[in-house]
Enzyme design. Structure first.
Site, PDB file in Angstrom:
ATOM      1  N   GLU A 128       5.082   5.398   3.722  1.00  0.00           N
ATOM      2  CA  GLU A 128       3.728   5.657   4.190  1.00  0.00           C
ATOM      3  C   GLU A 128       3.711   5.480   5.702  1.00  0.00           C
ATOM      4  O   GLU A 128       4.289   4.503   6.199  1.00  0.00           O
ATOM      5  CB  GLU A 128       2.718   4.693   3.567  1.00  0.00           C
ATOM      6  CG  GLU A 128       1.288   5.089   3.915  1.00  0.00           C
ATOM      7  CD  GLU A 128       0.220   4.196   3.260  1.00  0.00           C
ATOM      8  OE1 GLU A 128       0.564   3.202   2.599  1.00  0.00           O
ATOM      9  OE2 GLU A 128      -0.953   4.536   3.436  1.00  0.00           O
ATOM     10  N   GLY A 269       1.879  -5.431   6.542  1.00  0.00           N
ATOM     11  CA  GLY A 269       1.912  -6.577   5.649  1.00  0.00           C
ATOM     12  C   GLY A 269       2.740  -6.311   4.404  1.00  0.00           C
ATOM     13  O   GLY A 269       3.621  -7.091   4.056  1.00  0.00           O
ATOM     14  N   HIS A 305      -3.833  -7.085  -3.544  1.00  0.00           N
ATOM     15  CA  HIS A 305      -4.157  -5.804  -2.912  1.00  0.00           C
ATOM     16  C   HIS A 305      -3.135  -4.726  -3.288  1.00  0.00           C
ATOM     17  O   HIS A 305      -3.506  -3.639  -3.749  1.00  0.00           O
ATOM     18  CB  HIS A 305      -4.216  -5.998  -1.393  1.00  0.00           C
ATOM     19  CG  HIS A 305      -4.470  -4.750  -0.611  1.00  0.00           C
ATOM     20  ND1 HIS A 305      -5.727  -4.430  -0.132  1.00  0.00           N
ATOM     21  CD2 HIS A 305      -3.650  -3.751  -0.211  1.00  0.00           C
ATOM     22  CE1 HIS A 305      -5.660  -3.278   0.523  1.00  0.00           C
ATOM     23  NE2 HIS A 305      -4.409  -2.851   0.495  1.00  0.00           N
ATOM     24  N   GLU A 306      -1.872  -5.041  -3.095  1.00  0.00           N
ATOM     25  CA  GLU A 306      -0.833  -4.036  -3.378  1.00  0.00           C
ATOM     26  C   GLU A 306      -0.811  -3.706  -4.867  1.00  0.00           C
ATOM     27  O   GLU A 306      -0.650  -2.554  -5.246  1.00  0.00           O
ATOM     28  CB  GLU A 306       0.545  -4.519  -2.910  1.00  0.00           C
ATOM     29  CG  GLU A 306       0.633  -4.932  -1.436  1.00  0.00           C
ATOM     30  CD  GLU A 306       0.046  -3.926  -0.460  1.00  0.00           C
ATOM     31  OE1 GLU A 306       0.059  -2.716  -0.765  1.00  0.00           O
ATOM     32  OE2 GLU A 306      -0.423  -4.351   0.614  1.00  0.00           O
ATOM     33  N   HIS A 309      -3.597  -1.340  -5.798  1.00  0.00           N
ATOM     34  CA  HIS A 309      -3.339   0.050  -5.389  1.00  0.00           C
ATOM     35  C   HIS A 309      -2.783   0.878  -6.546  1.00  0.00           C
ATOM     36  O   HIS A 309      -2.859   2.100  -6.522  1.00  0.00           O
ATOM     37  CB  HIS A 309      -2.322   0.085  -4.245  1.00  0.00           C
ATOM     38  CG  HIS A 309      -2.931   0.091  -2.872  1.00  0.00           C
ATOM     39  ND1 HIS A 309      -3.987   0.911  -2.518  1.00  0.00           N
ATOM     40  CD2 HIS A 309      -2.611  -0.602  -1.749  1.00  0.00           C
ATOM     41  CE1 HIS A 309      -4.281   0.711  -1.227  1.00  0.00           C
ATOM     42  NE2 HIS A 309      -3.468  -0.210  -0.747  1.00  0.00           N
ATOM     43  N   GLU A 328      -7.742   2.638   0.836  1.00  0.00           N
ATOM     44  CA  GLU A 328      -7.684   1.344   1.514  1.00  0.00           C
ATOM     45  C   GLU A 328      -9.018   0.588   1.474  1.00  0.00           C
ATOM     46  O   GLU A 328      -9.059  -0.590   1.141  1.00  0.00           O
ATOM     47  CB  GLU A 328      -7.189   1.508   2.953  1.00  0.00           C
ATOM     48  CG  GLU A 328      -5.735   1.995   3.043  1.00  0.00           C
ATOM     49  CD  GLU A 328      -4.740   1.123   2.279  1.00  0.00           C
ATOM     50  OE1 GLU A 328      -5.088  -0.003   1.868  1.00  0.00           O
ATOM     51  OE2 GLU A 328      -3.595   1.578   2.085  1.00  0.00           O
TER      52      GLU A 328
HETATM   53  N1  PHE Z   1      -0.620   0.903   2.424  1.00  0.00           N
HETATM   54  C1  PHE Z   1      -0.300  -0.403   2.874  1.00  0.00           C
HETATM   55  C2  PHE Z   1      -1.439  -1.293   2.387  1.00  0.00           C
HETATM   56  O1  PHE Z   1      -2.488  -1.392   2.765  1.00  0.00           O
HETATM   57  C3  PHE Z   1      -0.218  -0.569   4.340  1.00  0.00           C
HETATM   58  C4  PHE Z   1       0.901   0.167   5.004  1.00  0.00           C
HETATM   59  C5  PHE Z   1       0.639   1.306   5.726  1.00  0.00           C
HETATM   60  C6  PHE Z   1       2.185  -0.303   4.929  1.00  0.00           C
HETATM   61  C7  PHE Z   1       1.645   1.981   6.367  1.00  0.00           C
HETATM   62  C8  PHE Z   1       3.185   0.358   5.572  1.00  0.00           C
HETATM   63  C9  PHE Z   1       2.932   1.502   6.293  1.00  0.00           C
HETATM   64  O2  PHE Z   1      -1.494  -1.864   1.474  1.00  0.00           O
HETATM   65 ZN    ZN Z   2      -3.732  -1.063   1.130  1.00  0.00          ZN
END
Ligand code: PHE
Ligand code: ZN
Length: 883
Positions: A128, A269, A305-306, A309, A328
């Site tokens: 990402e 993070g 959080h993760e 997702h 997000e």
């Molecule tokens: N998608 C991840 C999160 O919020 C954040 C992230 C973005 C990590 C881009 C790496 C690169 O949970």
């Molecule tokens: Zn996220």
């Protein structure tokens, strides 16, 4: 000649992809500098792209192309074209076909940490937002969803652990044991940004989870050898998060395994790759000796959080990157709700609002302001912002407020049912809530497109004879970059009216309309609410529970704040009243100091705080929040222009000292009575006690007496957990002198072998307000444990200095700015994403007084003038300097 500027990508130019990829077969052979990636794609023209398939364009950057074949036939040179950023096949077959590509990449040389890289010898990936194109040529956009089968091959000594998304299929040894491999299959179609692989020599802890329908899931967390015992809290958090999502949102996990891997070098993070979350190791590893309560809490919420997702982001993903808040904002909302349920709702709300104001309100008030859903970008990595995340979460919370919890849940259920397996948009998300509730959210959608923080300018008139109270509310919508004029928002505005005794008065609107739970609905630029049967002049308690991400201004007197602080039935607003009262006191002290006079102001506030914090029936964690004075940055934001950070620093010190003195006995009592007894536990109650004790210590030491300093030193040396140890270290480093140096040396000696814990040592020095700090920070950039290639080190030292040390970063001689600018330039050649983030610390530069503003401009112009800037830094610096 004008240097080439990358073209902005615009939301309005969105077109569906010309080709779809249904299946991806990857075969990755890991090697430190020459990793081979063989990819076989099942491609077909997209029926939804209305027959205009034409050329097939694949993204690809920093790749070495070795082979390319369509339907097993190698392509001739004339059949395709390769540039620095893409590969184009002019005339691909009109029917479904297979495309085979072999590329080589260099993990060791990858300092940008996007694509496949190595961290402490561990191979890992980060895709990402647009990292997959650094692994192979691919339509690297979130609306291309495919199932993935991944074979990873490696040296078994170098990488005994081989992981990818989905479920494990097979593993084996080849070449007489010189290589081994593992095959993974992910049955859930996903966009390329959720792809991940890991190869390394890692230790792990394992557990299992039984889902609500009775399926067993194998859980594992992979960490450095010897750190296994520090992964237990993350595992515990994961299981609680999995259960919570079932109970609260009806969401069940959907694979046989769930893996988390902790790596040392990570740009953010953590990352929600399907079935294989990759984490910055500072957000996995925790033990009482190494991690503060804040880190424990942070780990809990990021693990959650993760995990969350998996449904909000992975099962339903984003159509394009403009929809980033769809995953997000919604997922932050979900993790905040989780933490609120696991811990204290009110305290969690205070922490979240504080964070929103410090980061998002500041961002929205400066040159980097942008809507929750931006309409154009040059580098998408620059839009992982407080606005998209934190304000995005507030927007979801407002929908919940407007619909009520039950109907909101119906809307979420509808969203999951309707869009599972799809790449969705914000419109589709909102539509679900309209369909579930019958409420028209047309005007509400403005929250996604209009930037800036609305200000609600309020006035309250009381008519003694008629016993009516009139609340006038005006929406003032400040201009933001590209948005000079704005339309009024639809705002849930929760209020209460306090009678003289502090009790809530029943809210009765004159027009007979019912007010449920104090919730008013604002839709016009100006609105007046007339309440009847109001027995005496009421004190308004506005924006209860922070029902919308806005600023509220109303002309209240000191006694009004004192009543709210003492008696507001809404505990969030009780805290808010204390914070507002403190801020306005600080602003007043700054004004007086600025005119060259001295002042003893703050007595009234301190007395009110004393009463508030001593009230019966409050949790220690809540009392700790009351005792936390607004930060210097918060005061600067409220002052808004011609800011003099040195004056704010003086005012802050002065008020802290006054509070320390006025509340001395109360604080000492907290400090003595709340000492930890028995073994450490990270639970929220114990953490709350430690937080209150440490808040008390901060104010006690602000008095600056000999005894206070002795207490602080003892707090450091007698600390039995990192929460107390680190708290004391920050305070001591701020005071400096012999005591400060001794503590820093001691901390260094104890933790120099631990790359996570030592960051506290860097940060404590970088945040010290002492005049010698810049010199010290410059020296530390040459310390053997510091490295510009390690994002955590950069954040700990340079980030803490620029964002956590207002008085030294904003030195009047401009040397703080010049230093950070040099670091940004050095970083840009290594890791543009991190460089751009560090540059973001200049975001409030225009609000400074003229001398500092000129110095900051000079530093920014130096960056802007530099020839070889990355698009990341270029985009930020040009926004900063735009008129
Ligand atoms: N998608 C991840 C999160 O919020 C954040 C992230 C973005 C990590 C881009 C790496 C690169 O949970
Ligand atoms: Zn996220």
């Amino acid at each position: 000649m004008k240097p080439e500027t990358p073209r902005p990508i615009r939301l309005k130019d969105y077109r569906p992809p010309a080709y779809l990829v249904d299946k991806v077969d990857l075969d990755v052979s890991l090697d430190p500098t020459c990793t081979r990636v063989r990819s076989r794609l099942s491609v077909r023209p997209n029926p939804a792209a209305s027959g205009r398939s034409g050329p097939l364009r694949l993204n690809g950057e920093h790749l070495e192309l070795a082979e390319i074949a369509v339907n097993r036939k190698p392509l001739a040179k004339k059949d395709y074209k390769v540039t620095d950023v893409e590969l184009t096949i002019a005339r691909p077959p009109a029917k479904p076909f297979t495309l085979e590509i072999v590329t080589f990449v260099n993990p060791e040389g990858n300092t940008a940490l996007q694509g496949i890289y190595r961290s402490n010898g561990v191979y890992c990936s980060q895709c990402e937002a647009e990292g997959f194109r650094r692994i192979t040529y691919f339509p690297d956009r979130p609306d291309v969803l495919a199932t993935y089968k991944v074979r990873i091959e490696a040296d078994p000594e170098e990488a005994p652990v081989l992981l990818s998304n989905g479920n494990p299929v097979e593993r084996g040894t080849i070449k007489g044991g010189k290589r081994h491999y593992a095959v993974w299959h992910d049955p859930h179609p996903k966009p390329s940004y959720l792809f991940a692989l890991v190869g390394g020599d890692l230790a792990s802890i394992a557990s299992t989870f039984r889902t609500m329908s009775g399926r067993k899931v194998d859980l594992a967390i992979y960490v450095e050898h010897g750190k296994e015992d520090r992964a237990a809290w993350a595992m515990d958090s994961l299981k609680r998060a999995m259960r919570w999502d079932e109970e609260r949102f009806g969401r069940e996990y959907d694979l046989d395994v769930f893996n988390i891997v902790a790596v040392s070098d990570f740009n953010m993070g953590a990352m929600e790759n399907k079935g294989l979350n990759i984490f910055n190791d500072r957000l996995v590893l925790a033990s009482p000796e190494t991690a503060t309560d804040t880190i424990f809490e942070h780990i809990e919420s990021v693990v959650a959080h993760e995990y969350f997702h998996n449904w909000t982001g992975n099962r339903i993903t984003c159509r394009d990157w403009f929809q980033l808040c769809l995953k997000e904002g919604l997922t932050v909302f979900r993790d905040q709700e989780f933490t609120g349920d696991e811990r204290s709702k009110t305290v969690q709300r205070i922490i979240d609002v504080r964070k929103l104001k410090t980061h998002q309100f500041a961002e929205d008030a400066g040159p980097l302001s942008h809507p929750v859903r931006p309409e154009s970008y040059i580098e998408i990595n620059n839009f992982y912002t407080a606005t998209v995340y934190e304000k995005g979460a507030e927007v979801v919370r407002m929908i919940e407020k407007l619909l009520g919890a039950e109907t909101f849940r119906k809307g979420m259920d509808l969203y999951f049912a309707r869009h599972d397996g799809e790449a969705a948009t914000v419109e589709q998300f909102i539509q679900c809530f309209e369909d579930a509730s019958g409420i028209d959210l047309t005007q509400f959608r403005l929250w996604y497109s209009q930037s800036g923080t609305p200000e609600l300018v309020c006035g309250l008139k009381y008519d003694k004879a008629k016993k009516t109270a009139e609340l006038e509310v005006e929406q003032v919508l400040p201009p933001t970059p590209g948005q000079p004029n704005k339309k009024p928002f639809h705002i849930p505005f929760k209020i209460g009216l306090l009678g003289a005794n502090g009790h809530d008065i029943d809210l009765q609107l004159e027009d007979g309309e019912e007010v449920t739970d104090g919730l008013l609905s604002l839709t016009k630029r100006r609105q007046t609410f007339r309440f009847t049967d109001v027995p005496s002049r009421p004190v308004p308690s506005l924006l209860r529970d922070f029902s919308a991400p806005v600023n509220v201004t109303i002309d209240l007197d000191d006694p009004d704040y004192e009543l709210l602080m003492a008696a507001d039935s809404d505990l969030f607003n009780r805290w808010q009243a204390a914070a507002t009262y403190a801020t306005r006191t600080l602003v007043e002290i700054v004004r007086i100091l600025g005119s060259g006079k001295s002042t003893a102001r703050g007595q009234r506030y301190a007395k009110a705080l004393r009463a508030a914090v001593s009230s019966d029936g409050l949790d220690p964690a809540y009392r700790a929040e009351l005792l936390r004075l607004p930060t210097q940055a918060d005061v600067a934001r409220i002052i808004g222009k011609n800011v003099d950070p040195a004056l704010i620093h003086r005012a802050h010190k002065q008020l802290s000292r006054l509070v320390g003195r006025t509340l001395g006995d109360v604080l000492e009592d907290f400090y003595k009575s709340l000492a930890d007894k028995g073994t450490f536990s990270p639970d929220s109650e114990s953490a709350g006690r430690r937080a209150l004790r440490n808040s008390a210590l901060t104010l006690l030491t602000a008095r600056g007496g000999k005894r206070d300093l002795a207490l602080l030193s003892k707090h450091y040396s007698g600390a039995t957990c990192m929460t107390d140890r680190a708290h004391a270290l920050y305070l001591l480093a701020g005071i400096g002198g012999k005591e400060g140096d001794r503590a820093l040396q001691h901390f260094y000696d104890q933790w120099k072998g631990d790359h996570v814990v030592i960051d506290t040592w860097f940060a404590a020095q970088a945040q010290s307000p002492r005049a010698s700090t810049l010199k010290r920070v410059e020296d530390l950039t040459r310390h053997p444990l510091f490295s510009l290639t390690a994002p955590n080190k950069v954040r700990a030292l340079i980030g803490s200095f620029a964002a956590g040390n207002p008085v030294q970063f904003n030195r009047p001689d401009g040397k703080g700015y010049a230093f950070v600018a040099s670091q940004v330039l050095a970083l840009d050649a290594i890791n543009p994403q991190i460089a751009a983030r560090m540059l973001g610390t200049f975001r409030s530069w225009r609000a400074l007084e003229s001398g500092r503003r000129a110095q900051a401009r000079k530093a920014l112009q130096r960056i802007a003038k530099t020839k070889t800037l990355s698009p990341d830094v270029k985009e930020i610096v040009s926004k900063m300097l735009e008129a």
